[in-house]
Motif scaffolding. Structure first.
Motif, PDB file in Angstrom:
ATOM      1  N   SER A 136       0.824  -1.205   0.000  1.00  0.00           N
ATOM      2  CA  SER A 136       0.000   0.000   0.000  1.00  0.00           C
ATOM      3  C   SER A 136       0.859   1.256   0.000  1.00  0.00           C
ATOM      4  CB  SER A 136      -0.923  -0.011   1.223  1.00  0.00           C
ATOM      5  OG  SER A 136      -1.605   1.221   1.358  1.00  0.00           O
ATOM      6  N   ALA A 137       1.937   1.255   0.779  1.00  0.00           N
ATOM      7  CA  ALA A 137       2.828   2.420   0.834  1.00  0.00           C
ATOM      8  C   ALA A 137       3.479   2.672  -0.516  1.00  0.00           C
ATOM      9  CB  ALA A 137       3.892   2.208   1.910  1.00  0.00           C
ATOM     10  N   LEU A 138       3.946   1.627  -1.173  1.00  0.00           N
ATOM     11  CA  LEU A 138       4.582   1.780  -2.485  1.00  0.00           C
ATOM     12  C   LEU A 138       3.592   2.311  -3.526  1.00  0.00           C
ATOM     13  CD1 LEU A 138       6.747  -1.473  -2.615  1.00  0.00           C
ATOM     14  CD2 LEU A 138       7.593   0.882  -2.471  1.00  0.00           C
ATOM     15  N   ALA A 139       2.382   1.757  -3.529  1.00  0.00           N
ATOM     16  CA  ALA A 139       1.377   2.182  -4.504  1.00  0.00           C
ATOM     17  C   ALA A 139       0.963   3.635  -4.272  1.00  0.00           C
ATOM     18  CB  ALA A 139       0.159   1.261  -4.422  1.00  0.00           C
ATOM     19  N   SER A 140       0.750   4.000  -3.018  1.00  0.00           N
ATOM     20  CA  SER A 140       0.345   5.370  -2.701  1.00  0.00           C
ATOM     21  C   SER A 140       1.442   6.369  -3.034  1.00  0.00           C
ATOM     22  CB  SER A 140      -0.023   5.484  -1.213  1.00  0.00           C
ATOM     23  OG  SER A 140      -1.122   4.661  -0.895  1.00  0.00           O
ATOM     24  N   CYS A 141       2.675   5.986  -2.785  1.00  0.00           N
ATOM     25  CA  CYS A 141       3.815   6.845  -3.097  1.00  0.00           C
ATOM     26  C   CYS A 141       3.926   7.070  -4.610  1.00  0.00           C
ATOM     27  CB  CYS A 141       5.097   6.221  -2.553  1.00  0.00           C
ATOM     28  SG  CYS A 141       6.601   7.157  -2.899  1.00  0.00           S
ATOM     29  N   SER A 142       3.790   6.003  -5.376  1.00  0.00           N
ATOM     30  CA  SER A 142       3.870   6.123  -6.838  1.00  0.00           C
ATOM     31  C   SER A 142       2.735   6.969  -7.384  1.00  0.00           C
ATOM     32  CB  SER A 142       3.847   4.739  -7.484  1.00  0.00           C
ATOM     33  OG  SER A 142       5.014   4.014  -7.147  1.00  0.00           O
ATOM     34  N   ASP A 143       1.532   6.808  -6.824  1.00  0.00           N
ATOM     35  CA  ASP A 143       0.397   7.614  -7.262  1.00  0.00           C
ATOM     36  C   ASP A 143       0.630   9.094  -6.971  1.00  0.00           C
ATOM     37  OD1 ASP A 143      -0.959   5.433  -8.187  1.00  0.00           O
ATOM     38  OD2 ASP A 143      -2.222   5.192  -6.412  1.00  0.00           O
ATOM     39  N   LYS A 144       1.199   9.389  -5.824  1.00  0.00           N
ATOM     40  CA  LYS A 144       1.407  10.779  -5.420  1.00  0.00           C
ATOM     41  C   LYS A 144       2.503  11.458  -6.230  1.00  0.00           C
ATOM     42  CE  LYS A 144       2.521  13.747  -1.479  1.00  0.00           C
ATOM     43  NZ  LYS A 144       2.780  13.825  -0.015  1.00  0.00           N
ATOM     44  N   TYR A 145       3.647  10.782  -6.383  1.00  0.00           N
ATOM     45  CA  TYR A 145       4.797  11.424  -6.997  1.00  0.00           C
ATOM     46  C   TYR A 145       5.012  11.062  -8.468  1.00  0.00           C
ATOM     47  CZ  TYR A 145       6.058  12.706  -2.222  1.00  0.00           C
ATOM     48  OH  TYR A 145       6.052  13.233  -0.948  1.00  0.00           O
ATOM     49  N   GLY A 146       4.329  10.023  -8.928  1.00  0.00           N
ATOM     50  CA  GLY A 146       4.446   9.657 -10.339  1.00  0.00           C
ATOM     51  C   GLY A 146       5.757   8.992 -10.711  1.00  0.00           C
ATOM     52  N   VAL A 147       6.466   8.451  -9.737  1.00  0.00           N
ATOM     53  CA  VAL A 147       7.729   7.752  -9.996  1.00  0.00           C
ATOM     54  C   VAL A 147       7.756   6.476  -9.162  1.00  0.00           C
ATOM     55  CG1 VAL A 147       9.023   9.860 -10.523  1.00  0.00           C
ATOM     56  CG2 VAL A 147       8.895   9.043  -8.156  1.00  0.00           C
ATOM     57  N   SER A 148       8.735   5.611  -9.434  1.00  0.00           N
ATOM     58  CA  SER A 148       8.867   4.406  -8.624  1.00  0.00           C
ATOM     59  C   SER A 148       9.390   4.778  -7.245  1.00  0.00           C
ATOM     60  CB  SER A 148       9.810   3.416  -9.310  1.00  0.00           C
ATOM     61  OG  SER A 148      11.091   3.995  -9.482  1.00  0.00           O
TER      62      SER A 148
END
Length: 206
Positions: A136-148
Protein backbone atom coordinates in the motif's frame (compact mmCIF):
# COMPACT_ATOMS: atom_id res chain seq x y z
CA UNK A 1 -68.12 60.88 -46.83
CA UNK A 2 -64.55 62.01 -46.36
CA UNK A 3 -65.01 61.79 -42.61
CA UNK A 4 -66.18 58.17 -42.91
CA UNK A 5 -63.22 57.24 -45.12
CA UNK A 6 -60.80 58.92 -42.73
CA UNK A 7 -62.34 57.11 -39.76
CA UNK A 8 -62.03 53.78 -41.57
CA UNK A 9 -58.39 54.42 -42.35
CA UNK A 10 -57.67 55.28 -38.74
CA UNK A 11 -59.50 52.17 -37.57
CA UNK A 12 -57.56 49.95 -40.01
CA UNK A 13 -54.30 51.55 -38.91
CA UNK A 14 -55.05 50.87 -35.25
CA UNK A 15 -55.99 47.27 -35.98
CA UNK A 16 -52.80 46.72 -37.99
CA UNK A 17 -50.69 48.17 -35.18
CA UNK A 18 -52.42 45.92 -32.65
CA UNK A 19 -51.82 42.81 -34.76
CA UNK A 20 -48.15 43.69 -35.22
CA UNK A 21 -47.68 44.31 -31.50
CA UNK A 22 -49.38 41.01 -30.70
CA UNK A 23 -47.17 39.17 -33.19
CA UNK A 24 -44.03 40.74 -31.71
CA UNK A 25 -44.89 39.67 -28.14
CA UNK A 26 -43.41 36.15 -27.47
CA UNK A 27 -45.59 33.47 -25.95
CA UNK A 28 -45.10 32.28 -22.39
CA UNK A 29 -43.41 29.05 -23.54
CA UNK A 30 -41.11 31.05 -25.79
CA UNK A 31 -40.18 33.30 -22.88
CA UNK A 32 -39.33 30.24 -20.76
CA UNK A 33 -37.24 28.80 -23.59
CA UNK A 34 -35.30 32.04 -23.97
CA UNK A 35 -34.76 32.30 -20.22
CA UNK A 36 -33.42 28.73 -20.10
CA UNK A 37 -31.03 29.49 -22.97
CA UNK A 38 -29.79 32.55 -21.11
CA UNK A 39 -29.23 30.50 -17.94
CA UNK A 40 -27.22 27.93 -19.92
CA UNK A 41 -25.20 30.71 -21.53
CA UNK A 42 -24.36 32.16 -18.11
CA UNK A 43 -23.33 28.73 -16.78
CA UNK A 44 -21.21 28.13 -19.88
CA UNK A 45 -19.48 31.46 -19.32
CA UNK A 46 -18.52 30.29 -15.83
CA UNK A 47 -17.02 26.98 -17.04
CA UNK A 48 -13.72 26.20 -15.39
CA UNK A 49 -11.53 23.14 -14.91
CA UNK A 50 -8.37 22.74 -12.86
CA UNK A 51 -5.97 19.98 -11.88
CA UNK A 52 -2.80 19.86 -9.81
CA UNK A 53 0.17 17.63 -10.59
CA UNK A 54 3.00 16.78 -8.21
CA UNK A 55 6.53 15.99 -9.34
CA UNK A 56 9.89 15.22 -7.77
CA UNK A 57 13.42 16.24 -8.70
CA UNK A 58 17.03 15.90 -7.68
CA UNK A 59 17.10 19.63 -6.87
CA UNK A 60 14.66 22.56 -6.83
CA UNK A 61 15.03 23.58 -10.49
CA UNK A 62 14.75 19.98 -11.68
CA UNK A 63 11.60 19.56 -9.60
CA UNK A 64 9.93 22.62 -11.17
CA UNK A 65 10.96 21.49 -14.65
CA UNK A 66 9.48 18.03 -14.09
CA UNK A 67 6.25 19.52 -12.68
CA UNK A 68 5.83 21.86 -15.65
CA UNK A 69 6.42 18.97 -18.03
CA UNK A 70 3.73 16.89 -16.31
CA UNK A 71 1.39 19.90 -16.38
CA UNK A 72 1.87 20.25 -20.14
CA UNK A 73 0.95 16.58 -20.56
CA UNK A 74 -2.43 17.00 -18.85
CA UNK A 75 -3.33 20.43 -20.29
CA UNK A 76 -5.44 18.94 -23.08
CA UNK A 77 -7.41 16.84 -20.58
CA UNK A 78 -8.12 19.87 -18.40
CA UNK A 79 -9.10 21.87 -21.50
CA UNK A 80 -11.48 19.16 -22.72
CA UNK A 81 -13.26 19.03 -19.34
CA UNK A 82 -13.80 22.78 -19.46
CA UNK A 83 -14.95 22.63 -23.09
CA UNK A 84 -17.57 20.01 -22.24
CA UNK A 85 -19.25 22.55 -19.94
CA UNK A 86 -18.83 25.59 -22.20
CA UNK A 87 -19.07 24.09 -25.69
CA UNK A 88 -22.66 25.17 -26.44
CA UNK A 89 -21.72 28.86 -26.31
CA UNK A 90 -17.98 29.30 -25.77
CA UNK A 91 -14.58 27.70 -26.12
CA UNK A 92 -12.10 27.30 -23.28
CA UNK A 93 -8.43 28.12 -23.03
CA UNK A 94 -5.68 27.31 -20.54
CA UNK A 95 -5.25 30.51 -18.56
CA UNK A 96 -2.51 29.46 -16.15
CA UNK A 97 0.03 26.82 -15.22
CA UNK A 98 1.31 28.13 -11.91
CA UNK A 99 3.39 26.66 -9.14
CA UNK A 100 1.13 26.04 -6.15
CA UNK A 101 3.74 24.27 -4.04
CA UNK A 102 7.31 25.46 -4.32
CA UNK A 103 10.04 22.83 -3.93
CA UNK A 104 10.24 21.32 -0.48
CA UNK A 105 11.90 18.21 0.84
CA UNK A 106 10.04 15.00 0.09
CA UNK A 107 7.83 13.53 2.78
CA UNK A 108 7.18 9.83 3.26
CA UNK A 109 3.90 8.26 2.20
CA UNK A 110 2.41 5.78 4.64
CA UNK A 111 0.58 2.54 3.94
CA UNK A 112 -1.65 0.38 6.11
CA UNK A 113 -2.25 -3.35 6.12
CA UNK A 114 -5.14 -5.22 7.77
CA UNK A 115 -5.55 -8.95 8.24
CA UNK A 116 -8.51 -10.66 9.90
CA UNK A 117 -8.96 -14.32 9.07
CA UNK A 118 -9.97 -17.62 10.66
CA UNK A 119 -8.07 -20.92 10.40
CA UNK A 120 -4.79 -19.07 10.29
CA UNK A 121 -1.84 -18.50 12.59
CA UNK A 122 -0.27 -15.57 14.36
CA UNK A 123 2.74 -15.72 12.05
CA UNK A 124 0.58 -15.68 8.92
CA UNK A 125 -1.48 -12.82 10.34
CA UNK A 126 1.58 -10.67 11.01
CA UNK A 127 3.30 -11.46 7.72
CA UNK A 128 0.17 -10.75 5.67
CA UNK A 129 -0.51 -7.41 7.39
CA UNK A 130 3.10 -6.30 6.88
CA UNK A 131 3.08 -7.34 3.23
CA UNK A 132 -0.15 -5.41 2.60
CA UNK A 133 1.15 -2.31 4.42
CA UNK A 134 4.33 -2.18 2.35
CA UNK A 135 2.45 -2.77 -0.90
CA UNK A 136 0.00 0.00 0.00
CA UNK A 137 2.83 2.42 0.83
CA UNK A 138 4.58 1.78 -2.48
CA UNK A 139 1.38 2.18 -4.50
CA UNK A 140 0.34 5.37 -2.70
CA UNK A 141 3.81 6.85 -3.10
CA UNK A 142 3.87 6.12 -6.84
CA UNK A 143 0.40 7.61 -7.26
CA UNK A 144 1.41 10.78 -5.42
CA UNK A 145 4.80 11.42 -7.00
CA UNK A 146 4.45 9.66 -10.34
CA UNK A 147 7.73 7.75 -10.00
CA UNK A 148 8.87 4.41 -8.62
CA UNK A 149 9.33 4.33 -4.87
CA UNK A 150 11.21 2.35 -2.26
CA UNK A 151 10.27 1.29 1.26
CA UNK A 152 11.85 3.59 3.84
CA UNK A 153 10.12 2.16 6.90
CA UNK A 154 9.52 -1.58 6.90
CA UNK A 155 6.11 -2.89 7.87
CA UNK A 156 5.57 -2.66 11.59
CA UNK A 157 2.79 -4.43 13.49
CA UNK A 158 0.81 -1.87 15.48
CA UNK A 159 -1.97 -4.19 16.67
CA UNK A 160 -2.38 -7.94 16.94
CA UNK A 161 -4.96 -10.06 18.72
CA UNK A 162 -6.53 -13.49 18.69
CA UNK A 163 -10.21 -13.88 19.53
CA UNK A 164 -13.19 -16.21 19.17
CA UNK A 165 -16.27 -15.39 17.14
CA UNK A 166 -19.22 -17.36 15.90
CA UNK A 167 -18.97 -18.11 12.23
CA UNK A 168 -22.30 -16.45 11.47
CA UNK A 169 -22.13 -13.80 14.20
CA UNK A 170 -25.19 -14.96 16.18
CA UNK A 171 -25.12 -18.66 15.40
CA UNK A 172 -22.90 -21.48 14.25
CA UNK A 173 -19.71 -22.85 15.78
CA UNK A 174 -17.15 -20.59 17.34
CA UNK A 175 -13.89 -20.17 15.47
CA UNK A 176 -10.54 -18.69 16.35
CA UNK A 177 -9.62 -15.57 14.38
CA UNK A 178 -6.39 -13.62 14.05
CA UNK A 179 -6.47 -9.87 13.51
CA UNK A 180 -3.36 -7.79 12.74
CA UNK A 181 -2.73 -4.19 11.66
CA UNK A 182 0.58 -2.91 10.27
CA UNK A 183 1.99 0.38 8.98
CA UNK A 184 4.83 1.07 6.53
CA UNK A 185 6.26 4.08 4.66
CA UNK A 186 7.77 4.70 1.24
CA UNK A 187 9.56 7.51 -0.62
CA UNK A 188 10.72 8.07 -4.21
CA UNK A 189 14.17 6.91 -5.28
CA UNK A 190 16.90 8.43 -3.09
CA UNK A 191 18.14 10.61 -5.98
CA UNK A 192 14.93 12.65 -5.81
CA UNK A 193 14.90 14.85 -2.74
CA UNK A 194 12.43 17.63 -3.62
CA UNK A 195 8.70 17.73 -4.33
CA UNK A 196 6.66 20.53 -5.93
CA UNK A 197 3.26 21.01 -7.59
CA UNK A 198 1.87 22.91 -10.57
CA UNK A 199 -1.82 23.69 -11.11
CA UNK A 200 -3.33 23.83 -14.61
CA UNK A 201 -6.42 26.03 -14.98
CA UNK A 202 -8.72 26.32 -18.02
CA UNK A 203 -11.62 28.79 -18.29
CA UNK A 204 -14.26 29.74 -20.83
CA UNK A 205 -13.12 32.42 -23.28
CA UNK A 206 -15.90 35.06 -23.33
Amino acid sequence: MKVQVLASLIFLSLCSHSVMASAAEPSESEKQRLEEIERRRIRAGQAESRETVTAVGVDESDCVEQARYKASRISSTVLNRCDSDAREFYRCEVVSQRIVRYPTYITSVSGRGDYNEAKSSDATCRASAIREAESSALASCSDKYGVSCVITARGNITSARTYERRRYFIMGPKELRHECVANAAAEPDSRCRFQCSVEVVAKARL
